[in-house]
Design a protein around this motif. Structure first.
Motif, mmCIF file in Angstrom:
data_model
loop_
_atom_site.group_PDB
_atom_site.id
_atom_site.type_symbol
_atom_site.label_atom_id
_atom_site.label_comp_id
_atom_site.label_asym_id
_atom_site.label_seq_id
_atom_site.Cartn_x
_atom_site.Cartn_y
_atom_site.Cartn_z
ATOM 1 N N ILE A 141 -32.642 27.562 34.239
ATOM 2 C CA ILE A 141 -31.765 26.586 33.587
ATOM 3 C C ILE A 141 -30.446 26.479 34.332
ATOM 4 O O ILE A 141 -29.963 25.375 34.626
ATOM 5 N N GLY A 142 -29.870 27.634 34.669
ATOM 6 C CA GLY A 142 -28.617 27.619 35.413
ATOM 7 C C GLY A 142 -28.768 26.920 36.754
ATOM 8 O O GLY A 142 -27.901 26.132 37.156
ATOM 9 N N ARG A 143 -29.864 27.205 37.438
ATOM 10 C CA ARG A 143 -30.091 26.588 38.745
ATOM 11 C C ARG A 143 -30.296 25.082 38.613
ATOM 12 O O ARG A 143 -29.851 24.304 39.468
ATOM 13 N N ALA A 144 -30.984 24.647 37.569
ATOM 14 C CA ALA A 144 -31.243 23.219 37.380
ATOM 15 C C ALA A 144 -29.947 22.439 37.216
ATOM 16 O O ALA A 144 -29.768 21.361 37.808
ATOM 17 N N PHE A 145 -29.019 22.974 36.432
ATOM 18 C CA PHE A 145 -27.742 22.287 36.247
ATOM 19 C C PHE A 145 -26.877 22.372 37.504
ATOM 20 O O PHE A 145 -26.132 21.442 37.814
ATOM 21 N N THR A 146 -26.978 23.477 38.225
ATOM 22 C CA THR A 146 -26.251 23.593 39.490
ATOM 23 C C THR A 146 -26.756 22.565 40.491
ATOM 24 O O THR A 146 -25.970 21.868 41.156
ATOM 25 N N PHE A 147 -28.076 22.449 40.614
ATOM 26 C CA PHE A 147 -28.692 21.485 41.527
ATOM 27 C C PHE A 147 -28.319 20.056 41.113
ATOM 28 O O PHE A 147 -27.965 19.225 41.956
ATOM 29 N N GLY A 148 -28.403 19.791 39.820
ATOM 30 C CA GLY A 148 -28.090 18.449 39.345
ATOM 31 C C GLY A 148 -26.651 18.066 39.612
ATOM 32 O O GLY A 148 -26.354 16.936 40.026
ATOM 33 N N ALA A 149 -25.724 18.988 39.395
ATOM 34 C CA ALA A 149 -24.309 18.702 39.645
ATOM 35 C C ALA A 149 -24.070 18.411 41.120
ATOM 36 O O ALA A 149 -23.305 17.506 41.474
ATOM 37 N N HIS A 150 -24.730 19.181 41.988
ATOM 38 C CA HIS A 150 -24.561 18.970 43.428
ATOM 39 C C HIS A 150 -25.005 17.576 43.834
ATOM 40 O O HIS A 150 -24.391 16.944 44.702
ATOM 41 N N HIS A 151 -26.075 17.091 43.221
ATOM 42 C CA HIS A 151 -26.626 15.791 43.599
ATOM 43 C C HIS A 151 -26.134 14.651 42.712
ATOM 44 O O HIS A 151 -26.669 13.535 42.777
ATOM 45 N N GLY A 152 -25.111 14.904 41.897
ATOM 46 C CA GLY A 152 -24.524 13.852 41.093
ATOM 47 C C GLY A 152 -25.416 13.367 39.966
ATOM 48 O O GLY A 152 -25.275 12.226 39.509
ATOM 49 N N GLN A 153 -26.306 14.214 39.489
ATOM 50 C CA GLN A 153 -27.196 13.830 38.401
ATOM 51 C C GLN A 153 -26.539 14.084 37.052
ATOM 52 O O GLN A 153 -25.800 15.048 36.875
ATOM 53 N N GLY A 154 -26.812 13.233 36.091
ATOM 54 C CA GLY A 154 -26.340 13.462 34.741
ATOM 55 C C GLY A 154 -27.169 14.541 34.066
ATOM 56 O O GLY A 154 -28.232 14.938 34.560
ATOM 57 N N MET A 155 -26.680 15.016 32.919
ATOM 58 C CA MET A 155 -27.430 16.042 32.204
ATOM 59 C C MET A 155 -28.663 15.456 31.522
ATOM 60 O O MET A 155 -29.752 16.038 31.590
ATOM 61 N N TYR A 156 -28.493 14.297 30.885
ATOM 62 C CA TYR A 156 -29.588 13.766 30.072
ATOM 63 C C TYR A 156 -29.355 12.293 29.813
ATOM 64 O O TYR A 156 -28.219 11.839 29.669
ATOM 65 N N ASP A 157 -30.443 11.526 29.745
ATOM 66 C CA ASP A 157 -30.400 10.115 29.364
ATOM 67 C C ASP A 157 -31.646 9.859 28.524
ATOM 68 O O ASP A 157 -32.755 9.789 29.044
ATOM 69 N N PRO A 158 -31.494 9.738 27.225
ATOM 70 C CA PRO A 158 -32.657 9.566 26.351
ATOM 71 C C PRO A 158 -33.431 8.284 26.596
ATOM 72 O O PRO A 158 -34.576 8.150 26.131
ATOM 73 N N ASP A 159 -32.830 7.324 27.302
ATOM 74 C CA ASP A 159 -33.514 6.059 27.573
ATOM 75 C C ASP A 159 -34.378 6.107 28.832
ATOM 76 O O ASP A 159 -35.088 5.148 29.133
ATOM 77 N N ARG A 160 -34.315 7.210 29.549
ATOM 78 C CA ARG A 160 -35.126 7.337 30.764
ATOM 79 C C ARG A 160 -36.495 7.902 30.412
ATOM 80 O O ARG A 160 -36.612 8.856 29.638
ATOM 81 N N ASP A 161 -37.536 7.320 31.004
ATOM 82 C CA ASP A 161 -38.891 7.804 30.775
ATOM 83 C C ASP A 161 -39.160 9.036 31.628
ATOM 84 O O ASP A 161 -38.661 9.158 32.748
ATOM 85 N N VAL A 162 -39.954 9.940 31.096
ATOM 86 C CA VAL A 162 -40.435 11.079 31.870
ATOM 87 C C VAL A 162 -41.663 10.620 32.643
ATOM 88 O O VAL A 162 -42.666 10.218 32.056
ATOM 89 N N ARG A 163 -41.566 10.666 33.962
ATOM 90 C CA ARG A 163 -42.658 10.165 34.799
ATOM 91 C C ARG A 163 -43.813 11.152 34.852
ATOM 92 O O ARG A 163 -43.618 12.363 34.874
ATOM 93 N N GLU A 164 -45.024 10.625 34.880
ATOM 94 C CA GLU A 164 -46.223 11.466 34.877
ATOM 95 C C GLU A 164 -46.446 12.136 36.222
ATOM 96 O O GLU A 164 -47.039 13.219 36.287
#
Length: 221
Positions: A141-164
């Protein structure tokens, strides 16, 4: 980790690669390499895999992460891995096995593109499981948020679909979306018995976190 827990040849490899990972802020730093190393040792004991190979591969497996923000396939770092192994005086008859592990460690049967059309070696399976285990649980979990912050990703968007289908080259997602598209699928991709047992526990922790996160986002908790 105490120095006497690590064979001298692995210490020499770590000394070479440590400076490569200095300043990493993506979650793929030398601490990650050592965690994969320790997990690899546990799994290798269960799988009767050659830990000399697994340990060396664990320390160099993420060199491809240092080649810019886009995805670079690990096999492109094989020449560099060979140079590091030679500089560390790693036994010549084991270098091909280490390079094979590195080249194939980041393959997933649920990915859009993958290279798993061969019979994997025990060492390859151990490295892949050890690396994937570090993407799960509390550390994951810690690594996921670290990676996301580095790449400018948001934490969550409920309107985005989870791709198969997971596309490892596509960074246009959120941390929670990434957890659902990749991380929570890792337990089914585990290839060792010990890895599956550890993954089940870590994935349960991650799934509970994701569900709690989404509930809090909606104001339900």
């Amino acid at each position: 980790m105490r120095a006497d827990d690590v064979p001298p040849v692995h210490e020499r490899i770590a000394d070479v690669v440590r400076e490569h990972f200095d300043g990493d802020n993506t979650g793929h730093d030398i601490a990650h390499a050592w965690r994969v190393y320790r997990l690899g040792r546990r799994l290798a004991e269960h799988e009767n895999a050659n830990f000399d190979v697994v340990g060396a591969a664990a320390l160099v497996h993420d060199l491809h992460r240092l080649r810019g923000d886009g995805f670079t396939h690990p096999r492109e770092t094989v020449p560099e891995v060979r140079e590091i192994l030679a500089a560390a005086d790693f036994p010549a008859d084991g270098r091909d096995a280490v390079c094979h592990c590195v080249a194939h460690h980041e393959e997933y049967d649920f990915a859009e593109t993958t290279d798993l059309d061969h019979v994997p070696t025990a060492e390859e399976r151990v490295l892949r499981d050890a690396d994937n285990l570090d993407a799960l649980g509390a550390v994951g979990i810690g690594r996921a948020f670290t990676f996301g912050a580095h790449h400018g990703q948001g934490m969550y968007d409920p309107d985005r679909d989870v791709r198969e289908v997971y596309d490892r080259s596509d960074r246009d997602n959120t941390v929670i979306q990434h957890a659902r598209e990749k991380l929570l699928r890792l337990p089914d991709a585990m290839e060792t018995e010990a890895g599956r047992e550890l993954a089940a526990d870590r994935a349960a922790f991650l799934e509970a976190f994701v569900e709690r996160f989404e509930a809090e986002w909606r104001g339900e908790r």
